[in-house]
Enzyme design. Structure first.
Site, PDB file in Angstrom:
ATOM      1  N   MET A  34       0.968  -1.042   0.104  1.00  0.00           N
ATOM      2  CA  MET A  34       0.043   0.017  -0.165  1.00  0.00           C
ATOM      3  C   MET A  34       0.910   1.196  -0.118  1.00  0.00           C
ATOM      4  O   MET A  34       0.441   2.671   0.378  1.00  0.00           O
ATOM      5  CB  MET A  34      -0.830  -0.016   1.207  1.00  0.00           C
ATOM      6  N   GLY A  40      11.009  -2.922   5.729  1.00  0.00           N
ATOM      7  CA  GLY A  40      10.088  -3.832   5.790  1.00  0.00           C
ATOM      8  C   GLY A  40       9.604  -4.286   4.379  1.00  0.00           C
ATOM      9  O   GLY A  40       9.873  -5.618   3.896  1.00  0.00           O
ATOM     10  N   HIS A  41       9.214  -3.449   3.600  1.00  0.00           N
ATOM     11  CA  HIS A  41       8.783  -3.710   2.254  1.00  0.00           C
ATOM     12  C   HIS A  41       9.715  -3.936   1.358  1.00  0.00           C
ATOM     13  O   HIS A  41       9.738  -4.598   0.697  1.00  0.00           O
ATOM     14  CB  HIS A  41       8.015  -2.265   1.603  1.00  0.00           C
ATOM     15  N   GLY A 185       4.915 -10.271   3.661  1.00  0.00           N
ATOM     16  CA  GLY A 185       5.584 -10.324   5.160  1.00  0.00           C
ATOM     17  C   GLY A 185       4.804 -10.870   6.437  1.00  0.00           C
ATOM     18  O   GLY A 185       3.542 -10.992   6.231  1.00  0.00           O
ATOM     19  N   ARG A 225       2.412   2.950   9.619  1.00  0.00           N
ATOM     20  CA  ARG A 225       1.714   3.591  10.596  1.00  0.00           C
ATOM     21  C   ARG A 225       2.684   4.201  11.618  1.00  0.00           C
ATOM     22  O   ARG A 225       2.262   5.109  12.281  1.00  0.00           O
ATOM     23  CB  ARG A 225       0.555   2.690  11.025  1.00  0.00           C
TER      24      ARG A 225
HETATM   25  P1  AMP Z   1       1.459  -2.921   3.320  1.00  0.00           P
HETATM   26  O1  AMP Z   1       1.931  -1.875   2.577  1.00  0.00           O
HETATM   27  O2  AMP Z   1       1.286  -2.730   4.839  1.00  0.00           O
HETATM   28  O3  AMP Z   1       0.169  -3.603   2.942  1.00  0.00           O
HETATM   29  O4  AMP Z   1       2.529  -4.239   3.538  1.00  0.00           O
HETATM   30  C1  AMP Z   1       2.937  -4.707   2.165  1.00  0.00           C
HETATM   31  C2  AMP Z   1       3.735  -5.941   2.323  1.00  0.00           C
HETATM   32  O5  AMP Z   1       4.890  -5.653   3.290  1.00  0.00           O
HETATM   33  C3  AMP Z   1       2.763  -6.988   3.344  1.00  0.00           C
HETATM   34  O6  AMP Z   1       3.095  -8.372   2.858  1.00  0.00           O
HETATM   35  C4  AMP Z   1       3.279  -6.859   4.781  1.00  0.00           C
HETATM   36  O7  AMP Z   1       3.132  -7.805   5.361  1.00  0.00           O
HETATM   37  C5  AMP Z   1       5.034  -6.470   4.533  1.00  0.00           C
HETATM   38  N1  AMP Z   1       5.628  -5.920   5.387  1.00  0.00           N
HETATM   39  C6  AMP Z   1       5.051  -4.491   6.195  1.00  0.00           C
HETATM   40  N2  AMP Z   1       5.809  -4.455   7.149  1.00  0.00           N
HETATM   41  C7  AMP Z   1       6.824  -5.361   7.125  1.00  0.00           C
HETATM   42  C8  AMP Z   1       7.632  -5.640   8.233  1.00  0.00           C
HETATM   43  N3  AMP Z   1       8.003  -4.799   9.134  1.00  0.00           N
HETATM   44  N4  AMP Z   1       8.372  -6.616   8.098  1.00  0.00           N
HETATM   45  C9  AMP Z   1       8.114  -7.612   6.926  1.00  0.00           C
HETATM   46  N5  AMP Z   1       7.196  -7.094   6.356  1.00  0.00           N
HETATM   47  C10 AMP Z   1       6.504  -6.344   6.289  1.00  0.00           C
END
Ligand code: AMP
Length: 318
Positions: A34, A40-41, A185, A225
């Site tokens: 997103m 992390g991403h 993740g 966040r």
């Molecule tokens: P999001 O943008 O929050 O929807 O996350 C996109 C992807 O990044 C999802 O697969 C999450 O699980 C992964 N993700 C977000 N934060 C982390 C993190 N700290 N460690 C590992 N993967 C992450």
């Protein structure tokens, strides 16, 4: 720096790009996000780069997974910064559609920002997402993927439309991008398990990879966040990682019961000023709560610090 990724905004163009490369025998790894990308991403993107010839990242804040009471409007964005980071990692294409629920004339536009309301219950009496709340009966979108058991517990308790929205948007993205591999993740543990189950149950030809949680220097799980935490809340939020670490140690070395482990985490986070949404210890694949940890389990937590809801988890492999 590697060359700029191709930025694709239209789903037909995305599918064309993907098919043209696949027809030349190239394999494709996909990372749905997103946006507002952090390390992390980027760890997921690096993992994807090692697994296939080409990497595609999507950036799309999905209104179908937010309830009207949630933080869709407050979700942070920085497309320019994201593209810069992805170029550095040699990503080949970035898919950033404006509205994946726009089916053109007569199909409803799902115009989420313009007509968002606070109503959270649909005509059927079930909770609705921002997508339906904004468009009423005119969204044109009525097909939802539900992973019925796995979506119920943990985050599904307080976010009843969340996983329906996640599974649906991931299914749509898989159909548009047509990847060979997709990386998720483990930070969003329940989401990862739900996607694995959906892929298995619906025979998607995509291999799902779960990537380890990336943390800040002090242990706080990275999250888009986190920027919304005040410095004080940021400090207090560290209690999540500290309490999970203590509980994991107690599980492995002190034979504590699950009840004791849950109480320990709840106490430490509450004392630090967090408001617990849930703390559960569940079996790793089925996400069914366990009484004792005699097989692979995971402690999952969601807690509020101020107006920010954070989630985290720690696997325990006895
Ligand atoms: P999001 O943008 O929050 O929807 O996350 C996109 C992807 O990044 C999802 O697969 C999450 O699980 C992964 N993700 C977000 N934060 C982390 C993190 N700290 N460690 C590992 N993967 C992450």
């Amino acid at each position: 720096m590697a060359s700029e990724p191709e930025v694709i905004r239209d789903k037909t163009a995305m599918r064309r790009w993907s098919r043209s490369h696949r027809s030349k025998g190239k394999t494709l790894a996909f990372v749905p996000t997103m946006g507002f990308l952090h390390e992390g991403h980027l760890a997921l993107v690096r993992a994807a780069g090692d697994l296939a010839d080409l990497t595609v990242v999507s950036i799309y804040v999905n209104p179908g997974q937010f309830a009207p009471s949630e933080d869709l409007d407050a979700y942070p964005a920085d497309l320019r910064g994201d593209l810069y980071k992805l170029a550095d990692l040699g990503v080949h294409a970035v898919f950033c559609p404006t509205n994946l629920y726009d089916y053109g004339e007569g199909g409803g536009r799902g115009d989420v920002q313009a007509r968002r309301t606070e109503g959270a219950i649909g005509s059927s009496g079930s909770p609705v997402s921002c997508l339906e709340a904004a468009a009423g009966d005119g969204s044109g979108h009525e097909t939802w993927v539900r992973v019925e058991k796995l979506e119920r517990g943990l985050c599904g308790m307080s976010r009843p439309v969340f996983f329906r929205g996640v599974a649906t948007i991931v299914a749509k993205l898989f159909n548009i991008v047509e990847p060979d591999i997709a990386v998720f993740g483990k930070k969003d543990y329940q989401q990862w398990r739900i996607i694995c189950r959906m892929v298995r149950d619906l025979d998607f030809a995509v291999k799902i990879i779960g990537s380890e949680i990336v943390r800040e220097f002090d242990g706080l799980a990275m999250s888009s966040r986190n920027v919304r935490l005040s410095p004080e809340e940021r400090e207090k939020a560290l209690s999540i990682y500290n309490s999970l670490s203590k509980a994991k140690y107690a599980a492995l070395h002190e034979q504590s019961t699950c009840q004791e482990l849950r109480s320990l985490v709840i106490q430490l986070v509450t004392e630090a000023g967090g408001r617990i949404d849930y703390v559960e210890i569940v079996e790793q694949e089925s996400l069914i709560p366990v009484e004792e940890i005699d097989s692979p389990a995971v402690i999952c937590i969601a807690a509020w610090f101020g107006a920010v809801r954070l989630i985290d988890n720690m696997e325990i492999n006895p």
